[in-house]
Design a protein around this motif. Structure first.
Motif, PDB file in Angstrom:
ATOM      1  N   ALA A  46       0.839  -1.193   0.000  1.00  0.00           N
ATOM      2  CA  ALA A  46       0.000   0.000   0.000  1.00  0.00           C
ATOM      3  C   ALA A  46       0.874   1.242   0.000  1.00  0.00           C
ATOM      4  O   ALA A  46       2.048   1.202   0.388  1.00  0.00           O
ATOM      5  N   GLU A  47       0.274   2.336  -0.427  1.00  0.00           N
ATOM      6  CA  GLU A  47       0.993   3.609  -0.509  1.00  0.00           C
ATOM      7  C   GLU A  47       0.069   4.710  -0.017  1.00  0.00           C
ATOM      8  O   GLU A  47      -1.090   4.787  -0.449  1.00  0.00           O
ATOM      9  N   ASP A  48       0.556   5.565   0.913  1.00  0.00           N
ATOM     10  CA  ASP A  48      -0.316   6.630   1.427  1.00  0.00           C
ATOM     11  C   ASP A  48      -0.213   7.880   0.545  1.00  0.00           C
ATOM     12  O   ASP A  48       0.503   7.893  -0.464  1.00  0.00           O
ATOM     13  N   ALA A  49      -0.938   8.928   0.947  1.00  0.00           N
ATOM     14  CA  ALA A  49      -1.003  10.146   0.134  1.00  0.00           C
ATOM     15  C   ALA A  49       0.355  10.814  -0.032  1.00  0.00           C
ATOM     16  O   ALA A  49       0.586  11.542  -1.004  1.00  0.00           O
ATOM     17  N   GLN A  50       1.269  10.582   0.902  1.00  0.00           N
ATOM     18  CA  GLN A  50       2.609  11.174   0.827  1.00  0.00           C
ATOM     19  C   GLN A  50       3.591  10.307   0.036  1.00  0.00           C
ATOM     20  O   GLN A  50       4.767  10.647  -0.103  1.00  0.00           O
ATOM     21  N   GLY A  51       3.109   9.163  -0.490  1.00  0.00           N
ATOM     22  CA  GLY A  51       3.972   8.290  -1.261  1.00  0.00           C
ATOM     23  C   GLY A  51       4.755   7.303  -0.424  1.00  0.00           C
ATOM     24  O   GLY A  51       5.631   6.602  -0.934  1.00  0.00           O
ATOM     25  N   GLN A  52       4.443   7.237   0.899  1.00  0.00           N
ATOM     26  CA  GLN A  52       5.151   6.279   1.763  1.00  0.00           C
ATOM     27  C   GLN A  52       4.627   4.868   1.488  1.00  0.00           C
ATOM     28  O   GLN A  52       3.421   4.629   1.431  1.00  0.00           O
ATOM     29  N   LEU A  53       5.539   3.930   1.350  1.00  0.00           N
ATOM     30  CA  LEU A  53       5.178   2.549   1.027  1.00  0.00           C
ATOM     31  C   LEU A  53       4.985   1.720   2.291  1.00  0.00           C
ATOM     32  O   LEU A  53       5.809   1.777   3.204  1.00  0.00           O
ATOM     33  N   PHE A  54       3.896   0.960   2.346  1.00  0.00           N
ATOM     34  CA  PHE A  54       3.646   0.008   3.423  1.00  0.00           C
ATOM     35  C   PHE A  54       3.779  -1.395   2.824  1.00  0.00           C
ATOM     36  O   PHE A  54       3.005  -1.772   1.948  1.00  0.00           O
ATOM     37  N   ASP A  55       4.752  -2.136   3.299  1.00  0.00           N
ATOM     38  CA  ASP A  55       5.058  -3.445   2.708  1.00  0.00           C
ATOM     39  C   ASP A  55       5.351  -4.455   3.821  1.00  0.00           C
ATOM     40  O   ASP A  55       6.475  -4.914   3.981  1.00  0.00           O
ATOM     41  N   PRO A  56       4.323  -4.809   4.606  1.00  0.00           N
ATOM     42  CA  PRO A  56       4.564  -5.670   5.770  1.00  0.00           C
ATOM     43  C   PRO A  56       4.891  -7.127   5.425  1.00  0.00           C
ATOM     44  O   PRO A  56       5.381  -7.858   6.284  1.00  0.00           O
ATOM     45  N   TYR A  57       4.661  -7.562   4.182  1.00  0.00           N
ATOM     46  CA  TYR A  57       4.815  -8.990   3.868  1.00  0.00           C
ATOM     47  C   TYR A  57       5.858  -9.278   2.784  1.00  0.00           C
ATOM     48  O   TYR A  57       5.858 -10.343   2.178  1.00  0.00           O
ATOM     49  N   GLY A  58       6.728  -8.314   2.539  1.00  0.00           N
ATOM     50  CA  GLY A  58       7.868  -8.571   1.648  1.00  0.00           C
ATOM     51  C   GLY A  58       7.558  -8.528   0.174  1.00  0.00           C
ATOM     52  O   GLY A  58       8.206  -9.216  -0.619  1.00  0.00           O
ATOM     53  N   GLY A  59       6.615  -7.694  -0.236  1.00  0.00           N
ATOM     54  CA  GLY A  59       6.270  -7.585  -1.649  1.00  0.00           C
ATOM     55  C   GLY A  59       7.425  -7.067  -2.495  1.00  0.00           C
ATOM     56  O   GLY A  59       7.682  -7.587  -3.586  1.00  0.00           O
TER      57      GLY A  59
END
Length: 416
Positions: free
Chosen positions: A99-112
């Motif tokens: 996932a990516e928030d409005a600021q472009g920060q990436l959320f990658d909890p499962y190693g994508g």
């Protein structure tokens, strides 16, 4: 309340591929809040909303629990307490669970990102094995990303095999299966889709008639690749290379089904496999609920593809019957697609990939000769009804006889 881009939009941006559809995920919001902000509800099973300005879909973060059999056998729970991590873990592959928030920060909890770099299609959690549709989805992703070097992780393939053996695939509706199959056939490597399904045992469950082709030998003179299943994969590769439409790809997938019923004592010959295959093609068409145009072309290609290959040898009367069967006077496009399927079949052989296929131009010219016969002079003779039809057929057969003679004369002149 937080809004994230999720799934394919994030994956394809990281791969440097064009992003068409964007999936949006809303964390920390209630249905009431979404309605107050002007979002329009559209989801039946779980809360999905349309953005008041853009019309794009926004889904509330949710968890899911297996509650029955098949693709639809899940209970969903959406609430403001569901975290981004809890929502992403229910997704199929790690590369789709970012996932990516409005600021472009990436959320990658499962190693994508790690699996993108390793070119691996890997499941997010053991819950992957609860949804049989994921077998088809992963095989489709493999067909899409094979040109980039992606393959299915061994442990994910093992789960897919487990799903295939469980009988859960039988719970898939024809509509859901067709959606995945048709999309997969249009990917850059449809042959990989079939191969992955075979590797995990799903092909034998979903398309046993296609699975039966593997290991069946053909005459080496015409098919240096020998194996009928390998030939099928090569034909599908040619379909993708030549950007064929779905109708042609579906027909090519089913064109040789009759060879899977040839008795071993008759190998490597497959006499009358065209006619023997028709019953199987009808069965697959019906089971998959393929669209009418796909069904019709598959049956015609199955029955007449060897006519296509032998076009230059056909008698004028056989040419006439072939064109009549395809109704080229009202539906010339269907005959064009037949010729494309025949050419893909001819090229889908070891060493024949670049070989010319003059039969296509020959049959196109034959079609034009028959279509050029004018009905007006016959009407002026006062012919109507059955008499008109018979006279028109005689005139078309005569045109094809002249066409065939002129072609043979031209060929004779060219050889002297």
């Amino acid at each position: 309340m937080q809004i994230f881009k999720v799934g394919g939009a994030v994956r394809d941006r990281l791969l440097g591929r064009p992003v068409s559809d964007i999936d949006w995920l809303v964390v920390g919001a209630t249905v009431e809040q979404m309605l107050e902000l002007g979002y329009r509800p559209v989801g039946d099973d779980f809360p999905v909303f349309l953005h008041p300005q853009t019309g794009e879909e926004y889904a509330l973060a949710r968890t899911e629990r297996k509650s029955g059999q098949g693709y639809g056998g899940f209970t969903f729970h959406a609430s403001p307490e569901v975290s981004i991590e809890e929502d992403l873990i229910r997704r199929d592959l790690t590369i789709n669970a970012m996932a990516e928030d409005a600021q472009g920060q990436l959320f990658d909890p499962y190693g994508g990102q790690r699996d993108l770099a390793a070119r691996l299609l890997r499941h997010v959690s053991p819950a992957f094995a609860e949804d049989p549709l994921r077998v088809l989805r992963v095989a489709r992703f493999a067909a899409r990303y094979a040109p980039l070097g992606f393959s299915v992780a061994a442990e994910t393939l093992a789960l897919m095999r487990q799903l295939s053996e469980s009988g859960e695939l039988q719970a898939l509706t024809a509509e859901r299966s067709w959606k995945e199959i048709s999309r997969a056939l249009l990917e850059p490597r449809p042959d990989v889709f079939i191969q992955v399904l075979r590797d995990c045992g799903a092909l034998a469950s979903l398309l046993p008639e296609v699975d039966a082709l593997f290991g069946v030998p053909q005459t080496a003179t015409h098919h240096p690749e020998i194996d009928t299943g390998v030939h099928l994969l090569m034909v599908l590769q040619q379909c993708a290379l030549h950007d064929q439409p779905l109708t042609v790809r579906w027909a090519c997938l089913l064109h040789d089904l009759g060879k899977g019923t040839t008795l071993a004592c008759e190998w490597p010959r497959h006499i009358a496999h065209e006619v023997r295959g028709l019953k199987l093609i009808r069965a697959v068409n019906a089971r998959c609920k393929a669209p009418k145009d796909c069904q019709e072309l598959a049956l015609l290609v199955g029955e007449y593809h060897t006519h296509g290959h032998r076009a230059l040898e056909l008698k004028a009367s056989t040419l006439f019957e072939l064109l009549q069967r395809f109704d080229v006077y009202r539906r010339p496009q269907r005959f064009e697609e037949f010729l494309q399927a025949c050419e893909m079949d001819a090229r889908g052989r070891l060493g024949f990939e670049q070989r010319d296929y003059p039969q296509a131009a020959y049959l196109q010219a034959a079609m034009q000769a028959a279509r050029a016969v004018a009905v007006q002079p016959l009407l002026e003779q006062g012919l109507t009804g059955a008499a008109l039809g018979e006279a028109l057929n005689r005139a078309r057969l005569q045109a094809l006889t002249q066409f065939r003679q002129s072609q043979r004369q031209a060929q004779a002149n060219a050889t002297h």
